[in-house]
Design a protein around this motif. Sequence first.
Motif, mmCIF file in Angstrom:
data_model
loop_
_atom_site.group_PDB
_atom_site.id
_atom_site.type_symbol
_atom_site.label_atom_id
_atom_site.label_comp_id
_atom_site.label_asym_id
_atom_site.label_seq_id
_atom_site.Cartn_x
_atom_site.Cartn_y
_atom_site.Cartn_z
ATOM 1 N N LEU A 186 -71.908 -55.391 -12.937
ATOM 2 C CA LEU A 186 -71.554 -56.082 -14.311
ATOM 3 C C LEU A 186 -72.330 -55.416 -15.477
ATOM 4 C CD1 LEU A 186 -71.615 -59.719 -12.943
ATOM 5 C CD2 LEU A 186 -69.704 -58.481 -13.787
ATOM 6 N N GLY A 187 -73.676 -55.014 -14.995
ATOM 7 C CA GLY A 187 -74.467 -54.559 -16.138
ATOM 8 C C GLY A 187 -75.396 -55.238 -16.922
ATOM 9 N N GLY A 188 -74.768 -56.164 -17.928
ATOM 10 C CA GLY A 188 -75.211 -56.931 -18.923
ATOM 11 C C GLY A 188 -74.824 -56.867 -20.128
ATOM 12 N N ALA A 189 -75.040 -57.634 -21.071
ATOM 13 C CA ALA A 189 -74.842 -57.838 -22.353
ATOM 14 C C ALA A 189 -75.740 -58.364 -23.499
ATOM 15 C CB ALA A 189 -73.437 -58.508 -22.753
ATOM 16 N N SER A 192 -70.319 -62.284 -48.288
ATOM 17 C CA SER A 192 -70.620 -61.150 -47.744
ATOM 18 C C SER A 192 -69.286 -60.096 -48.011
ATOM 19 C CB SER A 192 -71.184 -60.871 -46.351
ATOM 20 O OG SER A 192 -71.390 -59.564 -45.913
ATOM 21 N N SER A 193 -69.487 -58.839 -48.085
ATOM 22 C CA SER A 193 -68.397 -58.057 -48.466
ATOM 23 C C SER A 193 -67.968 -57.261 -47.330
ATOM 24 C CB SER A 193 -68.483 -57.048 -49.537
ATOM 25 O OG SER A 193 -69.706 -55.976 -49.200
ATOM 26 N N GLY A 194 -69.006 -57.594 -46.054
ATOM 27 C CA GLY A 194 -68.795 -56.890 -44.802
ATOM 28 C C GLY A 194 -67.671 -57.503 -44.128
ATOM 29 N N ALA A 195 -67.315 -56.913 -42.981
ATOM 30 C CA ALA A 195 -66.496 -57.407 -41.964
ATOM 31 C C ALA A 195 -66.943 -58.680 -41.153
ATOM 32 C CB ALA A 195 -65.887 -56.258 -41.062
ATOM 33 N N GLU A 196 -65.978 -59.493 -40.833
ATOM 34 C CA GLU A 196 -66.352 -60.752 -40.043
ATOM 35 C C GLU A 196 -66.684 -60.310 -38.613
ATOM 36 O OE1 GLU A 196 -64.647 -64.825 -38.698
ATOM 37 O OE2 GLU A 196 -63.414 -63.455 -39.762
ATOM 38 N N ILE A 197 -68.020 -60.934 -38.147
ATOM 39 C CA ILE A 197 -68.294 -60.691 -36.993
ATOM 40 C C ILE A 197 -67.477 -61.517 -35.866
ATOM 41 C CG2 ILE A 197 -70.331 -61.137 -35.246
ATOM 42 C CD1 ILE A 197 -72.279 -60.874 -37.736
ATOM 43 N N LEU A 198 -67.139 -60.630 -34.879
ATOM 44 C CA LEU A 198 -66.470 -61.084 -34.037
ATOM 45 C C LEU A 198 -66.949 -61.383 -32.723
ATOM 46 C CD1 LEU A 198 -63.398 -58.755 -34.003
ATOM 47 C CD2 LEU A 198 -63.429 -61.023 -34.943
ATOM 48 N N ALA A 199 -67.096 -62.820 -32.419
ATOM 49 C CA ALA A 199 -68.203 -63.302 -31.409
ATOM 50 C C ALA A 199 -67.492 -63.534 -30.210
ATOM 51 C CB ALA A 199 -68.748 -64.547 -31.557
ATOM 52 N N GLY A 200 -65.994 -63.555 -29.890
ATOM 53 C CA GLY A 200 -65.529 -63.760 -28.967
ATOM 54 C C GLY A 200 -65.546 -62.611 -27.675
ATOM 55 N N ALA A 209 -64.686 -52.588 -25.392
ATOM 56 C CA ALA A 209 -63.444 -52.596 -26.211
ATOM 57 C C ALA A 209 -62.400 -53.615 -25.731
ATOM 58 C CB ALA A 209 -62.767 -51.201 -26.637
ATOM 59 N N ARG A 210 -62.089 -53.508 -24.385
ATOM 60 C CA ARG A 210 -61.216 -54.558 -23.633
ATOM 61 C C ARG A 210 -61.762 -56.037 -23.689
ATOM 62 N NH1 ARG A 210 -59.687 -58.555 -21.511
ATOM 63 N NH2 ARG A 210 -58.385 -58.758 -19.602
ATOM 64 N N LEU A 211 -63.029 -55.970 -23.560
ATOM 65 C CA LEU A 211 -63.553 -57.348 -23.389
ATOM 66 C C LEU A 211 -63.659 -58.030 -24.819
ATOM 67 C CD1 LEU A 211 -66.343 -56.556 -20.771
ATOM 68 C CD2 LEU A 211 -64.473 -58.284 -20.333
ATOM 69 N N ARG A 212 -63.934 -57.148 -25.864
ATOM 70 C CA ARG A 212 -63.959 -57.865 -27.110
ATOM 71 C C ARG A 212 -62.548 -57.883 -28.062
ATOM 72 N NH1 ARG A 212 -68.019 -53.830 -29.581
ATOM 73 N NH2 ARG A 212 -67.683 -55.232 -31.599
ATOM 74 N N ASP A 213 -61.570 -57.418 -27.300
ATOM 75 C CA ASP A 213 -60.285 -57.308 -28.065
ATOM 76 C C ASP A 213 -59.625 -58.823 -28.318
ATOM 77 O OD1 ASP A 213 -57.831 -57.130 -29.083
ATOM 78 O OD2 ASP A 213 -57.085 -55.859 -27.101
ATOM 79 N N PRO A 214 -59.748 -59.247 -29.368
ATOM 80 C CA PRO A 214 -59.160 -60.642 -29.774
ATOM 81 C C PRO A 214 -57.901 -60.989 -29.255
ATOM 82 C CG PRO A 214 -60.065 -59.564 -31.817
ATOM 83 C CD PRO A 214 -60.049 -58.521 -30.906
ATOM 84 N N ALA A 215 -57.018 -59.982 -28.918
ATOM 85 C CA ALA A 215 -55.616 -60.376 -28.538
ATOM 86 C C ALA A 215 -55.612 -60.427 -26.989
ATOM 87 C CB ALA A 215 -54.838 -58.817 -28.777
ATOM 88 N N GLN A 216 -56.772 -60.127 -26.302
ATOM 89 C CA GLN A 216 -56.811 -60.400 -24.726
ATOM 90 C C GLN A 216 -58.231 -61.130 -24.508
ATOM 91 O OE1 GLN A 216 -56.105 -56.960 -22.127
ATOM 92 N NE2 GLN A 216 -56.436 -55.663 -24.174
ATOM 93 N N ALA A 217 -58.643 -61.998 -25.613
ATOM 94 C CA ALA A 217 -59.770 -63.018 -25.181
ATOM 95 C C ALA A 217 -59.672 -63.886 -24.447
ATOM 96 C CB ALA A 217 -60.466 -63.449 -26.594
ATOM 97 N N GLY A 218 -58.459 -64.391 -24.351
ATOM 98 C CA GLY A 218 -57.888 -65.491 -23.374
ATOM 99 C C GLY A 218 -57.801 -65.071 -21.866
ATOM 100 N N ILE A 257 -72.181 -57.468 -27.154
ATOM 101 C CA ILE A 257 -71.721 -56.289 -26.694
ATOM 102 C C ILE A 257 -72.261 -56.047 -25.449
ATOM 103 C CG2 ILE A 257 -71.567 -55.398 -29.274
ATOM 104 C CD1 ILE A 257 -74.016 -53.777 -28.803
ATOM 105 N N GLY A 258 -71.646 -55.004 -24.861
ATOM 106 C CA GLY A 258 -72.022 -54.623 -23.403
ATOM 107 C C GLY A 258 -73.126 -53.570 -23.535
ATOM 108 N N THR A 259 -74.201 -53.648 -22.581
ATOM 109 C CA THR A 259 -75.259 -52.828 -22.638
ATOM 110 C C THR A 259 -75.222 -51.923 -21.411
ATOM 111 O OG1 THR A 259 -76.816 -54.420 -21.539
ATOM 112 C CG2 THR A 259 -76.651 -54.460 -24.048
#
Length: 597
Positions: free
Chosen positions: A193-196, A82-90, A220-229, A209-211
């Motif tokens: 919390l809301g939900g995802a 696929s030419s699309g961007a990789e899906i970030l699941a973390g 954006a903070r929760l999905r940031d790969p740099a802060q996933a840990g 993604i958050g709903t």
Amino acid sequence: MIRTPLRPLARILHARAQGENPDAIEAENRRARHEVMRDRSRARAEGRILLLGLGFIVAYAAIGAQMMKIAATEPEEPRSASSGAEILAGRADITDRNGRILATNMLTHALYAQPKDLVDPARTAQMLAEIFPDLKAEDLQRRFTDGRSFLWIKKVISPEQMQQVHEIGDPGLLFGPREMRLYPNGALASHILGGASFGAEGVSSAEVIGTAGIEKALDARLRDPAQAGAPLELSIDLTVQATIEEVLDSGIKMMNAKGGAAVLLDVKTGEIIAMASLPDFDPNDRPQPLVKGDPADSPLFNRAVQGVYELGSTYKIFTAAQGMELGLVNPETMVDADAPMIWGKFKIKEFDNHNYGPLLSVTDVIVKSSNVGVAHIAMMIGGTRQQAFLRALGLLSPSPVELVEAAGAKPLVPARWPEIVTITASYGHGLSSSPLNLAAAYATIANGGITVTPTLLKHPTPVEGARVLRPEVAKNSVSMLRQVVTRGTASFAEVPGYAVAGKTGTADKPKPTGGYYHDKVINTFASMFPANDPKYVLTVTLDEPVETSGPEPRRTAGWTAVPVAAEIIRRVAPLVGLRPQVDAGAANGLTAVSVTE
């Protein structure tokens, strides 16, 4: 290459001279030549066999290494180009202020089908319908045979369901790995919390993604790969949250209320230690929002933030505090409290048509909750200054808390601010705000007059806001609120060992078509404790409560919201580290005497 002749002349001549047969010489030379040729052929063959063997060894080693690599990795479906961007699941975890998990991730699988590879579509459809009761075999079979090449069956399945699908044994059924959001505490803190849910999806991964709630506000903070840990630390305390929800739920049932909300706020930092709204929901199985009717009828509705209510007499302390701040009155100043008060075509009355006049001190205006008395203070202040003060307290703007729902919960403020609005606003009628806004405004009084910004993020150090009250004015205001409990409308708020200060508010509920109900109210008790040095603010709001233990139904906050708040304080105060203050007395009630001989 020089070849040796088979019949060398010299040897032939010598053999004839000796009477020997010269053909033997040729035969011997031919045999020697053939032996040399065989040796050369053997050497070449052995070299070729050696090279072939080495080739086989290298090939087997490469195949073995690849098999070991495959065996050591997680199984996954082939990924299409696929030419699309990789899906970030973390996605980062969410914890309470003590590190306890509120939201985390769980590895599961999705089930999909490639119908062209199904061996027996009819049998497969029937067996899938038995595993997943929400699916119909007829629908599955129709979709398996309508010519499509790909079909999602279930986006999330359990390990047990995955094993049952394996046992069907059809090669057209395939699994895709999934990372799903898990809320291990169920409905606890659900509105926070809301939900995802899933965003972009592929067969090998899906975007989470958050709903709603903080999941969406800080997506954006929760999905940031740099802060996933690094987990997102909230300000709430899970134990306190559970306790408040339990007491609030019991109070709603006892008071026959439609719903309720409670907010516990640190007066120095603005941290929300707990925030409850009932009824609630399980974010693991988030219900669908209502498409018609009253949004407040949905369990998704956050009454603490989205509930914009007339909060009644809880506003009276703001009028008294501003009057003292401006030097217009002090706690002992006598003001007109003669009821009813006539203003043009309007008549300002007291609850149950009481008349507390002709004069009351400012303190007694708050203790007795006099509409007329506080209205006269508001007239001294004036509408322009009153509006500016309420805005400074945050009561005329949506709460800045980190919830996506907060921005849409705009307080209902009159478009114009004539003198009659100045009067009604002084006792909390004619404008509406949320229980969270009210808690933040009371925290400003409790902490000595400095505004605080409510937050759901942990930051234990005080945040300096604007000063809107002098410390002595804030202290006098707290003293007035304390007397509301000791000798006023909130006597049921007295909790042994914890000096509680607060103000009741009973407001008729507005009709959707205009006007007000006479038998439906919004009751609120805004409190702070301990009164001698306030650490926390607690607001409790009940929607349509009615207390029925007596001969007649009672709907005032003193009978409904106040007892619920008192029980919350009694249970929560020890949990937040507050020790009860007990009056010193005789240790055992005995009198010591001396005995002489």
